[in-house]
Write an enzyme that holds these catalytic residues in place. Structure first.
Site, short mmCIF file in Angstrom:
data_model
loop_
_atom_site.label_atom_id
_atom_site.label_comp_id
_atom_site.label_asym_id
_atom_site.label_seq_id
_atom_site.Cartn_x
_atom_site.Cartn_y
_atom_site.Cartn_z
CE1 TYR A 10 1.26 -7.35 5.58
CE2 TYR A 10 1.27 -5.51 4.05
CZ TYR A 10 1.70 -6.77 4.41
OH TYR A 10 2.60 -7.44 3.59
CE LYS B 195 1.04 -8.59 0.05
NZ LYS B 195 0.91 -7.24 0.66
CG HIS C 39 -0.53 -12.32 2.91
ND1 HIS C 39 -0.90 -11.29 3.74
CD2 HIS C 39 0.82 -12.21 2.81
CE1 HIS C 39 0.16 -10.60 4.11
NE2 HIS C 39 1.22 -11.14 3.57
#
Length: 313
Positions: free
Chosen positions: A76, A105, A137
């Site tokens: 992210y 993750k 993930h």
């Protein structure tokens, strides 16, 4: 005024004891993991939310609304900004690190022997001493053909390294994301001494494979849902006429109905939003969807919107 429905959740596996109280809201629901840790059932997702100022603002709104679980991931690219924001915001709300739950993750790039160092890197980025939950993930590795059986060996090595992280106090709990039944069964068979605590997967009225839920409940693994509203920029679910009709009937928004649908089945949720109004609305879930409407929501056609791990060996 709508009375709270399912308030505080204590569990020994899936043999649940539900405690009802007029003073405890959905935002305070928790699930007892294998470790004994109580994990919030409602969290704040941060996928596609980036930038120091934006992260600071949304976390300010989220903490103010009552969220105590923050979900992120290395891919992210916002771990550092989340760490900075929490250092500033926790004192504002008289909170400490122990009052919140941080999930991050393992990047598919780091699948395998790199997992331990990747965990340490995420902790450094988040500027904290540990994470509450660390997830694999994706069941495959970036750059490796999804059908290659080496994927299985690499995620096994990832898990082994993550178990090491738990033993060294870097992660309190470990789990997986985007695992299908066969991926989960494989891990359960060889868990290196620690069973997965959570499986975070796409889950909504258009996609909710019962066999996966059955396995998670059998193995006492919390199923945590993402894309509860149908995914970023996709209106197919949230604009569905049946969803809108139920929302009008209950005096709620379609988003609240979709989130409540999952929560009412004792599934954890991590809605994301940028505006204060939507962030606050997404945690105001203290109502009951009638059984006939739950039935409608649970019997839509099949339509998966996010990444599909079906072909990952």
């Amino acid at each position: 005024m709508t009375r709270p429905f399912l308030t505080f959740l204590l569990t020994s596996g899936w043999a649940m004891c539900l405690v009802r109280s007029e003073n405890v809201l959905a935002k305070d629901m928790k699930f007892k993991l294998h470790s004994g840790e109580l994990m919030p059932m409602v969290g704040f997702g941060t996928y596609q939310i980036r930038g120091t100022e934006l992260i600071r603002d949304v976390l300010d709104y989220a903490l103010g609304a009552g969220y105590r679980l923050i979900d992120t991931a290395k891919v992210y690219k916002n771990e550092e900004d989340i760490g900075k924001a929490l250092k500033e915001l926790l004192p504002k709300y008289n909170l400490t690190r122990q009052d919140i739950w941080i999930t991050t993750k393992l990047s598919p790039d780091d699948q395998g022997e790199l997992a331990y160092e990747a965990l340490k890197e995420s902790i450094k980025n988040l500027d904290c001493d540990y994470v509450d939950l660390y997830l694999i993930h994706w069941p495959g590795k970036v750059g490796l053909n999804s059908s290659n059986v080496i994927n299985s060996k690499l995620r096994d090595e990832s898990w082994k390294q993550m178990v090491r992280g738990v033993k060294e106090g870097l992660a309190k709990n470990i789990g997986v994301s985007n695992y299908l039944v066969r991926h989960l069964q494989e891990l359960i068979t060889n868990d290196h001494g620690i069973k997965p605590a959570v499986n975070q997967v796409e889950w909504h009225p258009h996609y909710h494979p019962q066999d996966l839920l059955d396995l998670c409940r059998k193995e006492e693994i919390l199923l945590q849902t993402y894309s509860s509203l149908g995914g970023t920029g996709n209106p197919d679910l949230i604009k569905d006429l049946k969803v809108e009709s139920i929302a009008r009937k209950l005096g709620k928004s379609p988003a609240q109905v979709l989130l409540r649908w999952a929560l009412q089945q004792n599934l954890a949720i991590i809605p994301k939003a940028r505006s204060k109004g939507h962030i606050v609305e997404n945690i105001q879930l203290d109502f009951t969807i009638p059984s006939e409407d739950m039935e409608v929501l649970s019997n839509f056609g099949y339509n998966k919107y996010a990444w599909d791990p079906e072909n990952v060996a």
